[in-house]
Scaffold this motif. Structure first.
Motif, PDB file in Angstrom:
ATOM      1  N   ASN A 276       0.842  -1.197   0.000  1.00 57.29           N
ATOM      2  CA  ASN A 276       0.000   0.000   0.000  1.00 57.29           C
ATOM      3  C   ASN A 276       0.877   1.246   0.000  1.00 57.29           C
ATOM      4  O   ASN A 276       1.740   1.402   0.867  1.00 57.29           O
ATOM      5  CB  ASN A 276      -0.909   0.012   1.231  1.00 57.29           C
ATOM      6  CG  ASN A 276      -2.046  -0.990   1.114  1.00 57.29           C
ATOM      7  OD1 ASN A 276      -2.961  -0.812   0.318  1.00 57.29           O
ATOM      8  ND2 ASN A 276      -1.970  -2.053   1.898  1.00 57.29           N
ATOM      9  N   TYR A 277       0.621   2.111  -0.954  1.00 55.54           N
ATOM     10  CA  TYR A 277       1.374   3.364  -1.041  1.00 55.54           C
ATOM     11  C   TYR A 277       0.406   4.532  -0.871  1.00 55.54           C
ATOM     12  O   TYR A 277      -0.668   4.567  -1.480  1.00 55.54           O
ATOM     13  CB  TYR A 277       2.081   3.476  -2.395  1.00 55.54           C
ATOM     14  CG  TYR A 277       2.748   4.811  -2.618  1.00 55.54           C
ATOM     15  CD1 TYR A 277       4.010   5.079  -2.114  1.00 55.54           C
ATOM     16  CD2 TYR A 277       2.096   5.819  -3.338  1.00 55.54           C
ATOM     17  CE1 TYR A 277       4.624   6.312  -2.305  1.00 55.54           C
ATOM     18  CE2 TYR A 277       2.698   7.048  -3.542  1.00 55.54           C
ATOM     19  CZ  TYR A 277       3.965   7.296  -3.023  1.00 55.54           C
ATOM     20  OH  TYR A 277       4.560   8.514  -3.221  1.00 55.54           O
ATOM     21  N   GLU A 278       0.784   5.479  -0.033  1.00 51.25           N
ATOM     22  CA  GLU A 278      -0.038   6.672   0.170  1.00 51.25           C
ATOM     23  C   GLU A 278       0.868   7.858   0.441  1.00 51.25           C
ATOM     24  O   GLU A 278       1.811   7.762   1.227  1.00 51.25           O
ATOM     25  CB  GLU A 278      -1.007   6.453   1.329  1.00 51.25           C
ATOM     26  CG  GLU A 278      -2.050   7.564   1.469  1.00 51.25           C
ATOM     27  CD  GLU A 278      -3.157   7.200   2.425  1.00 51.25           C
ATOM     28  OE1 GLU A 278      -3.594   8.092   3.185  1.00 51.25           O
ATOM     29  OE2 GLU A 278      -3.585   6.016   2.424  1.00 51.25           O
ATOM     30  N   ASN A 279       0.580   8.970  -0.218  1.00 53.12           N
ATOM     31  CA  ASN A 279       1.402  10.165  -0.098  1.00 53.12           C
ATOM     32  C   ASN A 279       0.491  11.380   0.085  1.00 53.12           C
ATOM     33  O   ASN A 279      -0.466  11.577  -0.663  1.00 53.12           O
ATOM     34  CB  ASN A 279       2.276  10.346  -1.346  1.00 53.12           C
ATOM     35  CG  ASN A 279       3.060  11.648  -1.324  1.00 53.12           C
ATOM     36  OD1 ASN A 279       2.603  12.650  -1.851  1.00 53.12           O
ATOM     37  ND2 ASN A 279       4.236  11.620  -0.720  1.00 53.12           N
ATOM     38  N   HIS A 280       0.791  12.196   1.105  1.00 55.32           N
ATOM     39  CA  HIS A 280       0.031  13.415   1.379  1.00 55.32           C
ATOM     40  C   HIS A 280       0.930  14.628   1.154  1.00 55.32           C
ATOM     41  O   HIS A 280       2.083  14.639   1.579  1.00 55.32           O
ATOM     42  CB  HIS A 280      -0.480  13.423   2.824  1.00 55.32           C
ATOM     43  CG  HIS A 280      -1.518  12.384   3.104  1.00 55.32           C
ATOM     44  ND1 HIS A 280      -2.871  12.648   3.095  1.00 55.32           N
ATOM     45  CD2 HIS A 280      -1.394  11.059   3.392  1.00 55.32           C
ATOM     46  CE1 HIS A 280      -3.534  11.546   3.383  1.00 55.32           C
ATOM     47  NE2 HIS A 280      -2.668  10.568   3.566  1.00 55.32           N
ATOM     48  N   ARG A 281       0.383  15.625   0.507  1.00 51.16           N
ATOM     49  CA  ARG A 281       1.116  16.878   0.312  1.00 51.16           C
ATOM     50  C   ARG A 281       0.222  18.048   0.715  1.00 51.16           C
ATOM     51  O   ARG A 281      -0.989  18.053   0.439  1.00 51.16           O
ATOM     52  CB  ARG A 281       1.564  17.036  -1.138  1.00 51.16           C
ATOM     53  CG  ARG A 281       2.628  16.053  -1.572  1.00 51.16           C
ATOM     54  CD  ARG A 281       3.165  16.409  -2.936  1.00 51.16           C
ATOM     55  NE  ARG A 281       3.857  17.683  -2.924  1.00 51.16           N
ATOM     56  CZ  ARG A 281       4.360  18.267  -4.021  1.00 51.16           C
ATOM     57  NH1 ARG A 281       4.225  17.651  -5.202  1.00 51.16           N
ATOM     58  NH2 ARG A 281       4.984  19.414  -3.936  1.00 51.16           N
ATOM     59  N   ASN A 282       0.859  19.011   1.370  1.00 47.89           N
ATOM     60  CA  ASN A 282       0.141  20.206   1.807  1.00 47.89           C
ATOM     61  C   ASN A 282       0.643  21.393   0.991  1.00 47.89           C
ATOM     62  O   ASN A 282       1.832  21.714   1.015  1.00 47.89           O
ATOM     63  CB  ASN A 282       0.362  20.437   3.306  1.00 47.89           C
ATOM     64  CG  ASN A 282      -0.584  21.466   3.872  1.00 47.89           C
ATOM     65  OD1 ASN A 282      -0.623  22.592   3.387  1.00 47.89           O
ATOM     66  ND2 ASN A 282      -1.336  21.088   4.894  1.00 47.89           N
ATOM     67  N   PHE A 283      -0.262  22.040   0.260  1.00 47.58           N
ATOM     68  CA  PHE A 283       0.107  23.151  -0.596  1.00 47.58           C
ATOM     69  C   PHE A 283      -0.274  24.470   0.077  1.00 47.58           C
ATOM     70  O   PHE A 283      -1.463  24.744   0.313  1.00 47.58           O
ATOM     71  CB  PHE A 283      -0.592  23.039  -1.952  1.00 47.58           C
ATOM     72  CG  PHE A 283      -0.155  21.827  -2.746  1.00 47.58           C
ATOM     73  CD1 PHE A 283       0.936  21.894  -3.596  1.00 47.58           C
ATOM     74  CD2 PHE A 283      -0.835  20.622  -2.605  1.00 47.58           C
ATOM     75  CE1 PHE A 283       1.334  20.782  -4.327  1.00 47.58           C
ATOM     76  CE2 PHE A 283      -0.437  19.506  -3.338  1.00 47.58           C
ATOM     77  CZ  PHE A 283       0.654  19.595  -4.187  1.00 47.58           C
ATOM     78  N   TRP A 284       0.735  25.243   0.414  1.00 49.68           N
ATOM     79  CA  TRP A 284       0.570  26.591   0.977  1.00 49.68           C
ATOM     80  C   TRP A 284      -0.267  26.580   2.265  1.00 49.68           C
ATOM     81  O   TRP A 284      -0.914  27.571   2.608  1.00 49.68           O
ATOM     82  CB  TRP A 284      -0.070  27.522  -0.041  1.00 49.68           C
ATOM     83  CG  TRP A 284       0.604  27.477  -1.365  1.00 49.68           C
ATOM     84  CD1 TRP A 284       1.855  27.904  -1.680  1.00 49.68           C
ATOM     85  CD2 TRP A 284       0.038  26.939  -2.564  1.00 49.68           C
ATOM     86  NE1 TRP A 284       2.124  27.668  -3.007  1.00 49.68           N
ATOM     87  CE2 TRP A 284       1.023  27.075  -3.580  1.00 49.68           C
ATOM     88  CE3 TRP A 284      -1.186  26.355  -2.891  1.00 49.68           C
ATOM     89  CZ2 TRP A 284       0.811  26.645  -4.869  1.00 49.68           C
ATOM     90  CZ3 TRP A 284      -1.401  25.927  -4.192  1.00 49.68           C
ATOM     91  CH2 TRP A 284      -0.409  26.068  -5.152  1.00 49.68           C
ATOM     92  N   ASN A 285      -0.250  25.436   2.965  1.00 47.84           N
ATOM     93  CA  ASN A 285      -1.036  25.288   4.195  1.00 47.84           C
ATOM     94  C   ASN A 285      -2.526  25.548   3.981  1.00 47.84           C
ATOM     95  O   ASN A 285      -3.262  25.886   4.915  1.00 47.84           O
ATOM     96  CB  ASN A 285      -0.515  26.242   5.278  1.00 47.84           C
ATOM     97  CG  ASN A 285       0.873  25.862   5.756  1.00 47.84           C
ATOM     98  OD1 ASN A 285       1.207  24.687   5.848  1.00 47.84           O
ATOM     99  ND2 ASN A 285       1.687  26.873   6.046  1.00 47.84           N
ATOM    100  N   LEU A 286      -2.959  25.384   2.732  1.00 46.26           N
ATOM    101  CA  LEU A 286      -4.368  25.602   2.403  1.00 46.26           C
ATOM    102  C   LEU A 286      -5.039  24.355   1.840  1.00 46.26           C
ATOM    103  O   LEU A 286      -6.183  24.048   2.175  1.00 46.26           O
ATOM    104  CB  LEU A 286      -4.510  26.755   1.388  1.00 46.26           C
ATOM    105  CG  LEU A 286      -4.050  28.135   1.854  1.00 46.26           C
ATOM    106  CD1 LEU A 286      -4.123  29.118   0.696  1.00 46.26           C
ATOM    107  CD2 LEU A 286      -4.904  28.605   3.016  1.00 46.26           C
TER     108      LEU A 286
END
Length: 223
Positions: free
Chosen positions: A66-76
């Motif tokens: 299982n692969y999962e990736n989270h990214r936060n853009f500009w804290n928004l």
């Protein structure tokens, strides 16, 4: 222009139009629908090496990754991508005898082994399939992502193979083979190994049963 001449003209015009339409369809429409493929392949032989590697055990593995990736853009915006990878592999475990150190004592017909290598994964034939691929608007899968996922899955498969019972089987097989071959030629084998090397061989001689938790089946007698 009499009637017969007019009739002949109309028939000739009709036939000419039909033949022209057929010819146009044959030469132009068919040509536009033709598909041409061209493939070129170049194979380069980079090097050839002499090896003395012997396969002693093989195993078949299935890995669910299982692969999962989270990214936060500009804290928004929080965006994620994920995928399920099912990997199947045939793993060959054996020995690289080029790493073994030994010498012969011809006077008493002995082969004296000073260092015996550990069993290792000699090859791994893998097949990967991706399922349930989800990606966001900004956090999307790139070519490098797939390469990194496959490399990580292959690394995990290699570790699981070495943690399985394959090294023990390979160790028993290679010792049986060597001692039998020596006996057929009226030779003996002496293992004069460093202490750490002895411990390694002892470790690979231990049996590791496969860990599996099996839930008992509950059968309902009532229909």
């Amino acid at each position: 222009m009499n009637a017969s001449t007019l009739l002949f003209f109309l028939i000739s015009l009709t036939l000419g139009t039909g033949i022209g339409a057929v010819a146009y369809k044959w030469f132009f429409v068919k040509k536009s629908n033709e598909e041409t493929s061209k493939t070129e392949s170049t194979v380069l032989l980079e090097s050839i090496e002499k090896v003395f590697k012997v396969v002693m055990a093989e195993g078949y593995f299935t890995e669910i990754y299982n692969y999962e990736n989270h990214r936060n853009f500009w804290n928004l915006i929080s965006d994620k991508k994920k995928a399920l990878i099912i990997a199947k592999a045939k793993v060959l475990v054996g020995y690289d005898f080029g790493k073994m150190r030994f010498h012969f004592s011809h006077s008493d017909r002995k082969m004296i082994i000073e260092y015996f290598p550990e069993p290792e994964v000699l090859s791994m034939d893998t097949d990967y399939k991706f399922y349930d691929i989800e990606q966001g608007w900004l956090n999307r899968f790139q070519t490098d992502d797939y390469t990194a996922i496959l490399n990580e899955a292959k690394k995990t498969m290699n570790e699981k193979a070495l943690q399985s019972d394959l090294p023990r089987i390979a160790s028993n097989q290679v010792q049986l083979m060597m001692f039998q071959l020596a006996a057929t030629m009226s030779w003996k084998i002496d293992l004069l190994l460093p202490e750490i090397n002895k411990k390694q061989l002892d470790e690979f001689s231990k049996y590791r049963p496969t860990d599996a938790n099996i839930d008992s089946l509950k059968i309902d007698d009532n229909p």
